[in-house]
Design a protein around this motif. Structure first.
Motif, PDB file in Angstrom:
ATOM      1  N   THR A 219       0.832  -1.206   0.000  1.00  0.00           N
ATOM      2  CA  THR A 219       0.000   0.000   0.000  1.00  0.00           C
ATOM      3  C   THR A 219       0.866   1.256   0.000  1.00  0.00           C
ATOM      4  OG1 THR A 219      -1.782  -1.163   1.164  1.00  0.00           O
ATOM      5  CG2 THR A 219      -1.807   1.235   1.241  1.00  0.00           C
ATOM      6  N   ALA A 220       1.910   1.245   0.812  1.00  0.00           N
ATOM      7  CA  ALA A 220       2.813   2.402   0.869  1.00  0.00           C
ATOM      8  C   ALA A 220       3.535   2.596  -0.456  1.00  0.00           C
ATOM      9  CB  ALA A 220       3.819   2.211   2.000  1.00  0.00           C
ATOM     10  N   ASP A 221       3.998   1.522  -1.065  1.00  0.00           N
ATOM     11  CA  ASP A 221       4.703   1.632  -2.342  1.00  0.00           C
ATOM     12  C   ASP A 221       3.766   2.097  -3.451  1.00  0.00           C
ATOM     13  OD1 ASP A 221       6.982   0.843  -1.087  1.00  0.00           O
ATOM     14  OD2 ASP A 221       7.060  -1.164  -1.956  1.00  0.00           O
ATOM     15  N   ARG A 222       2.527   1.622  -3.442  1.00  0.00           N
ATOM     16  CA  ARG A 222       1.566   2.046  -4.464  1.00  0.00           C
ATOM     17  C   ARG A 222       1.267   3.539  -4.337  1.00  0.00           C
ATOM     18  NH1 ARG A 222      -3.167   1.196  -5.481  1.00  0.00           N
ATOM     19  NH2 ARG A 222      -2.850   1.341  -7.731  1.00  0.00           N
ATOM     20  N   ALA A 223       1.218   4.058  -3.120  1.00  0.00           N
ATOM     21  CA  ALA A 223       0.954   5.492  -2.933  1.00  0.00           C
ATOM     22  C   ALA A 223       2.052   6.331  -3.566  1.00  0.00           C
ATOM     23  CB  ALA A 223       0.817   5.802  -1.444  1.00  0.00           C
ATOM     24  N   VAL A 224       3.307   5.942  -3.361  1.00  0.00           N
ATOM     25  CA  VAL A 224       4.436   6.673  -3.952  1.00  0.00           C
ATOM     26  C   VAL A 224       4.391   6.557  -5.473  1.00  0.00           C
ATOM     27  CG1 VAL A 224       6.953   6.785  -4.128  1.00  0.00           C
ATOM     28  CG2 VAL A 224       5.867   6.384  -1.907  1.00  0.00           C
ATOM     29  N   LEU A 225       4.138   5.342  -5.967  1.00  0.00           N
ATOM     30  CA  LEU A 225       4.110   5.113  -7.412  1.00  0.00           C
ATOM     31  C   LEU A 225       2.988   5.906  -8.076  1.00  0.00           C
ATOM     32  CD1 LEU A 225       5.533   3.184  -9.564  1.00  0.00           C
ATOM     33  CD2 LEU A 225       3.489   1.758  -9.324  1.00  0.00           C
ATOM     34  N   CYS A 226       1.796   5.846  -7.512  1.00  0.00           N
ATOM     35  CA  CYS A 226       0.655   6.544  -8.118  1.00  0.00           C
ATOM     36  C   CYS A 226       0.871   8.053  -8.125  1.00  0.00           C
ATOM     37  CB  CYS A 226      -0.631   6.191  -7.371  1.00  0.00           C
ATOM     38  SG  CYS A 226      -1.195   4.487  -7.623  1.00  0.00           S
TER      39      CYS A 226
END
Length: 425
Positions: free
Chosen positions: A107-114
């Protein structure tokens, strides 16, 4: 021994030992497919289709995608970022202790990526299939070009192109577990397939058209060669290592790595190559050739030392944590596994029915309610909202595909995609 999430690309290095026969190949494939040990670690891979926020019909090119990824900061959860053949962006997380840690990190990585993609005018959409654009490859990798040739010559060109460039999934990687429990664990991973396909189905459209299935992604996979993409499980399922070895040797060779990637345009089961009945590249195969061959097999449950669960559509941000927690719990928690084994027994082979009807099928809905309820009873507080949302949908007989179909009918396909790409889940 820790498992490592690796890419599909192998390397048939010179100097690798030559296989003397199909029997020696079977020993190599079966002997390495599962690792004895405890359960508990979880690795996640989440794929999302990439859309231009200003022109959702345009498929962002390789250079643009590469530039955005090159500018990413370090991801807090340690995920690796890769690009699928059609430009879908994949996050591959390292193994963690338990599902909550894996979900939190992803979830944390997806937030940065998005956030990074949004600043570039791009949106990442969690759907099992591209609902809008025709199949098109943007990743220039030689492996993918060779795969296109293989699919074309094997008369599955359209399905192969759709699989490579228009589908996306949430993949779950789990420890194989103790050797004594391998058979039951692999059988349950397969038996859960149809129920979880119905729960996670999220691809009612493909290439601008409703296809009549809740999971167009699963339909595409079913149109490919079952010797490469069908379930591995044998008649009894009592010996999953032997089942895998048999499956791998019957499957036709797709590619040679010489080190150039070369498509094989005739039907050659790996066993025939290993026994010398056919020579590919003018030689018999090596162990490295076999290892590379194994990366070209795409069953719904694939043993790679650990278990890769490959049958889930990419699902919305609000519920993919619950879907992941449900499946991991049903396999790793003994009491929940007992519930799942009993609940899924009547629908354990209903793959196509699950993909077509989703939870509109009464028996699949009954199995799903029992399975998701068992997981919800064990969910930590951090996942309560996602679990309750998933449970409500399952009890109503609805899967994510139904919600997206309603949105597409109401607003149009392109506006529906753009809304999700902009973060409106």
């Amino acid at each position: 021994m820790a498992f490592t999430i690796t890419s599909e690309v192998g390397d048939a290095r010179t100097g690798s030992p030559e296989l003397s026969s199909a029997y020696s190949a079977a020993l190599h494939a079966g002997g390495n497919c599962l690792r004895d040990g405890p359960v508990g670690r979880v690795g996640l891979e989440v794929e999302a289709h990439c859309f231009d926020l200003g022109d959702p019909m345009r498929r962002p090119g390789w250079a643009q995608l590469s530039d955005v990824i090159a500018g990413l900061p370090s991801l807090p959860g340690g995920s690796r970022v890769t690009v699928e053949p059609g430009g879908a962006v994949e996050l591959s997380g390292p193994p963690t202790d338990g599902p909550l840690a894996a979900i939190t990190a992803m979830t944390a990585d997806r937030a940065v990526l998005c956030d990074a993609f949004a600043r570039a005018g791009l949106g990442l959409v969690l759907l099992g299939a591209d609902p809008l654009r025709p199949a098109q490859r943007v990743n220039p990798g030689a492996r993918y070009a060779a795969m296109e040739t293989f699919f074309h010559t094997s008369r599955t060109g359209a399905a192969g192109a759709a699989m490579m460039t228009s589908t996306a999934s949430v993949q779950i990687n789990l420890d194989a577990g103790p050797r004594a429990g391998w058979a039951d664990r692999v059988r349950l991973a397969h038996a859960l397939g149809p129920t979880m396909v119905a729960v996670a189905a999220n691809s009612p459209l493909l290439g601008g058209k409703f296809c009549g299935w809740r999971s167009a992604r699963q339909r595409v996979w079913s149109q490919l060669d079952s010797a490469r993409c069908g379930p591995v499980l044998g008649e009894s399922g009592d010996d999953p290592a032997s089942d895998w070895a048999r499956y791998a040797l019957k499957a036709p060779v797709m590619l040679l790595h010489t080190p150039q990637v070369v498509p094989v345009t005739e039907w050659v089961p790996f066993a025939d190559w290993a026994d010398g009945r056919v020579l590919l590249g003018g030689r018999k195969p090596t162990e490295a050739d076999l290892d590379y061959h194994l990366t070209t097999l795409f069953p719904p449950v694939r043993p790679r030392g650990w278990l890769e669960i490959r049958y889930l559509d990419s699902t919305p941000a609000a519920i993919w944590p619950a879907v992941v927690f449900t499946l991991v719990t049903l396999l790793d928690d003994p009491a929940a596994a007992a519930v799942a084994a009993e609940a899924t027994e009547p629908v354990a082979t209903a793959w196509d029915r699950a993909a077509q009807l989703g939870l509109a099928d009464r028996r699949l809905r009954q199995a799903a309610i029992r399975c998701v309820t068992a997981a919800a009873e064990r969910a930590p507080a951090q996942l309560e909202e996602s679990m309750q949302r998933l449970l409500r949908s399952v009890e109503q007989g609805r899967c994510p595909a139904d919600d997206f179909a309603d949105r597409a009918v109401k607003n149009g396909i392109a506006p529906a995609v753009t809304e999700i790409a902009q973060g409106d889940t």
